[in-house]
Each structure stands twice: as structure tokens, then as C-alpha cells.
Scaffold this motif. Sequence first.
Motif, mmCIF file in Angstrom:
data_model
loop_
_atom_site.group_PDB
_atom_site.id
_atom_site.type_symbol
_atom_site.label_atom_id
_atom_site.label_comp_id
_atom_site.label_asym_id
_atom_site.label_seq_id
_atom_site.Cartn_x
_atom_site.Cartn_y
_atom_site.Cartn_z
ATOM 1 N N ASP A 238 27.190 125.059 111.747
ATOM 2 C CA ASP A 238 26.772 124.576 110.427
ATOM 3 C C ASP A 238 25.256 124.586 110.253
ATOM 4 O OD1 ASP A 238 29.408 124.137 109.679
ATOM 5 O OD2 ASP A 238 29.402 122.068 110.420
ATOM 6 N N GLY A 239 24.524 124.497 111.337
ATOM 7 C CA GLY A 239 23.067 124.470 111.260
ATOM 8 C C GLY A 239 22.479 124.698 112.628
ATOM 9 N N PRO A 240 21.156 124.763 112.708
ATOM 10 C CA PRO A 240 20.505 124.993 114.008
ATOM 11 C C PRO A 240 20.873 123.914 115.015
ATOM 12 C CG PRO A 240 18.942 125.250 112.202
ATOM 13 C CD PRO A 240 20.185 124.638 111.602
ATOM 14 N N GLU A 241 21.147 124.323 116.225
ATOM 15 C CA GLU A 241 21.445 123.366 117.286
ATOM 16 C C GLU A 241 21.126 124.015 118.627
ATOM 17 O OE1 GLU A 241 25.537 122.359 117.819
ATOM 18 O OE2 GLU A 241 26.243 124.386 117.493
ATOM 19 N N ASP A 242 21.074 123.199 119.660
ATOM 20 C CA ASP A 242 20.857 123.672 121.021
ATOM 21 C C ASP A 242 22.169 123.534 121.792
ATOM 22 O OD1 ASP A 242 18.235 123.888 120.256
ATOM 23 O OD2 ASP A 242 17.534 122.139 121.362
ATOM 24 N N PHE A 243 22.664 124.644 122.334
ATOM 25 C CA PHE A 243 23.876 124.555 123.136
ATOM 26 C C PHE A 243 23.875 125.635 124.202
ATOM 27 C CE2 PHE A 243 25.295 127.520 119.809
ATOM 28 C CZ PHE A 243 26.003 128.479 120.526
ATOM 29 N N ALA A 244 24.758 125.458 125.186
ATOM 30 C CA ALA A 244 24.933 126.436 126.251
ATOM 31 C C ALA A 244 26.371 126.915 126.234
ATOM 32 C CB ALA A 244 24.597 125.828 127.610
ATOM 33 N N TYR A 245 26.542 128.240 126.272
ATOM 34 C CA TYR A 245 27.859 128.832 126.407
ATOM 35 C C TYR A 245 28.014 129.256 127.871
ATOM 36 C CZ TYR A 245 31.556 132.332 126.377
ATOM 37 O OH TYR A 245 32.694 133.051 126.670
ATOM 38 N N GLY A 332 33.989 129.117 128.142
ATOM 39 C CA GLY A 332 34.783 130.263 127.726
ATOM 40 C C GLY A 332 35.030 131.210 128.878
ATOM 41 N N GLY A 333 35.760 132.280 128.599
ATOM 42 C CA GLY A 333 36.098 133.270 129.608
ATOM 43 C C GLY A 333 37.555 133.188 130.005
ATOM 44 N N ARG A 334 38.034 134.274 130.613
ATOM 45 C CA ARG A 334 39.447 134.361 130.982
ATOM 46 C C ARG A 334 39.887 133.252 131.937
ATOM 47 N NH1 ARG A 334 40.210 140.072 133.375
ATOM 48 N NH2 ARG A 334 37.984 140.319 133.010
ATOM 49 N N THR A 335 39.053 132.916 132.908
ATOM 50 C CA THR A 335 39.445 131.921 133.892
ATOM 51 C C THR A 335 39.569 130.541 133.264
ATOM 52 O OG1 THR A 335 38.362 133.204 135.635
ATOM 53 C CG2 THR A 335 38.845 130.904 136.114
ATOM 54 N N VAL A 336 38.619 130.186 132.425
ATOM 55 C CA VAL A 336 38.708 128.912 131.706
ATOM 56 C C VAL A 336 39.921 128.929 130.778
ATOM 57 C CG1 VAL A 336 37.606 127.476 129.938
ATOM 58 C CG2 VAL A 336 36.257 128.383 131.836
ATOM 59 N N GLY A 337 40.146 130.068 130.110
ATOM 60 C CA GLY A 337 41.265 130.167 129.181
ATOM 61 C C GLY A 337 42.619 129.992 129.827
ATOM 62 N N GLY A 371 40.841 132.603 123.025
ATOM 63 C CA GLY A 371 40.858 134.055 122.998
ATOM 64 C C GLY A 371 40.318 134.751 124.224
ATOM 65 N N GLY A 372 40.085 134.008 125.327
ATOM 66 C CA GLY A 372 39.632 134.667 126.544
ATOM 67 C C GLY A 372 38.312 135.386 126.360
ATOM 68 N N ASP A 373 38.357 136.729 126.482
ATOM 69 C CA ASP A 373 37.141 137.528 126.353
ATOM 70 C C ASP A 373 36.864 137.987 124.923
ATOM 71 O OD1 ASP A 373 36.619 137.280 129.009
ATOM 72 O OD2 ASP A 373 37.382 139.238 129.585
#
Length: 397
Positions: A238-245, A332-337, A371-373
Amino acid sequence: MNRSNTGANLPTLRSHNAALVLDLLRVAGERGISRLELAERTGLTPQAVSKITARLRAEGLATEAGHRASTGGKPRTVLRLVPDAGHAVGLHLDRDELTLVLVDLVGVTVASRTAPLDFGAPAAEVVAAAAGEVAAVLAGPDGAATGPGGAEPGPRTSAPGSPPRAASPARASRNVLGVGVAAPGPLDHLGGVLHRVTGFPQWDGFPLREALAARTGLPVVVDKDTNAAALGLALRADGPEDFAYLHLGTGLGAGLVLGGAVHRGARTGAGEFGHQTVALDGPVCSCGGRGCIEALCLAAVADGDVAEAARVLGTGAANLVGLLDIDRVVLGGRTVGADPDAYVRGVRAVVGERVRRDGIGAAVPLVTTAGGDRPVAEGAAQLVLAPLFGRVGGGTG
């Protein structure tokens, strides 16, 4: 913003003001937006907006979406973006699998493909296989594909060593703006050149962008897989934010979004999350170091110990939270999924303890992607599309 590598081939899209208008049309969706609202939100004069929207309509990028009541005078004409006026391909090259999506201008996936991939094979074979899959996703069920501006693309390969695919005129032409490629790092996203990919040093110095563009006849943008996924997520915020994927699949890496923009670092080196040392005398990692969080996490995954893998991942996530004071963490990623609840539970426990110990205050939200990858491939397509709408963090940085 320099857009020379975005894949844009439409003259209108080279204008910063046109990009502002296009982005507002994109955000407005099917409801549309009036020229007066466009002028108010962009700060452009009504005359400038009229000229820009006239060009967008002439090129098929915008169309009328009805009328809206006015506070005085005749009803206002409402305009909307035409999503299928352009498309982009998103390509995720993983160590053992290739994922492609074809998305329209608003980022909706209209086609997708997955195929096995040996990233350790000779680079020419990997590029040929990728080009063949790009041709296939563009061809669709009836076998036709189009390149920039509706023209036939350059050589298309179905598989390594096979003859180029022939396009059929049966399918309506599709304006393909380019291919966004998400690949393992480290790499140079501006030059489109891979460096010493962990476990695959033979890719060091390979000009992936140039090679794939030559095989497909399409403009190509290259970035790290985690950066691509982070870009896609940032554009939906929705707006600027700080996050880590944090991406856990065949490897472990991070994409960082700071102030709403992907943070790549001066050499596209930011986010090498998996190779932070957390055990000085730990096992040897494929990068050559010892005790890397990737080595520890993947070892736990291989042993079927999801709780331990989540605990290790949580340790790295807690380090990021403490270092950057980010707003949220996305897994995210297949293993987490494969077991998202267990990873969220385990990572949240470690991060929560770090937050309490450091006295940061509010808990850091922790979510997963579905959605995995697929989010990586969808983010790769945004490497092409985002700069067209003047969005920060696209393919050219």
C-alpha cells in the motif's frame, strides 16, 4: 530514470509524465480515472494530460471506461488502462527448475510454464533451454508468438539442438515488451552478467542478458531471484515500507526493500543472506566458508527436521530485524511452501525473542507467500514492467 534496459519499445513510454499517467491508470483499475483527476494527482496541466492520454489511446494503451458525474457541466469521461496492450515474460532460473510466467500490463498472469533445469550444465545449453521455454509460453496453445511491437522475434529454440520454432499467424499479435530473468546470485544486474554463483563457479562472467536476448530477439533484464521477488511484493504494498523477503528453496537468500525500493547495493551484492556465519566451526558451505546459515538450514531440511530448519532461518531473520529494524519479514520458496505453518511458527518464535530482548517494542509481522517459486517469476516480469510506470526499483535500478 534510465529505461534503456526495460524492454520498452513504445515512444510514449519514454516520457516521465506519460509514466506517471500510466501508473495512475494502472492503479485505478477497471473503475478508471478522469483527465481532471489525472491532472490533479500528477500536477500536470489539463492540456498536457489531454495530449498524453490522446497518445495513449491512439496506441491502444488506454480506452474510455464510461462517464462520471461532474460537480458542474457535462459528465467527465473516465479512462482506464488496457491490460492486454502489452505483456512481459518473467523467467526464474533455479538450480533444478525453470519457471516462466507471461503477465499483462497490470501484472496478471495469463500463462505459465515449469520445466526441469540443470543449472550446472554448460551455459549455452541452459540459455537454449530457457529460450525454448520463452518461445513456448509466448506461442500459447495455437503455436504463434510475437516479439516487440507485434513483430516476430528472433531465433526461437524448443530445446537444445532443435531447429527454431516457426510462428503461426493464427494467434492475434501480442506486444511483448521484454523478458525479466531472476537468477541465483551474485551477479551484476546492470550489465546482466553473472558472477561466481554459489556452487556454480563456471557462470562467473557469463553475459546472460546478452546471450538470452540474442536467442529470443527480445530485450532482457537480469536480477537476483530474491530481488525480483522482493520487487513484486513491494509493488503490491500500500505504501513505502522496509521488509525482507527470505527465500528458502534449493538455496537461501534475501531480497531487501528499504523505503519502498529494492536495495541491491553498489554491486548487486546486498541480500547474500544465506552466507552469514552463525557457527564458526560449523560445516563447510558450498561457498567455501564454514557455518553459513544456508548450509545449516539446508542440512536440517535434508534430515527432515523442519523445526531445526525454521530455528536456523529464524536466527538469520532475527539478525536482519536487529540490524535494519524492518517492518515485516516475508517467507517464500518451495521449501517454505511445503510446510508454511511450521516455518512461520519457528521463525516467529526466534524473532519474537530477539524483539523482546532488544526492547524493540511491537512484534514484527511475519507472513508467507503462496505459489512456491511463482512469486519469483512474477517479480521477474516486473523488472520489465515497473520502470514503464515510473516505479522505483525496476530493472535499471
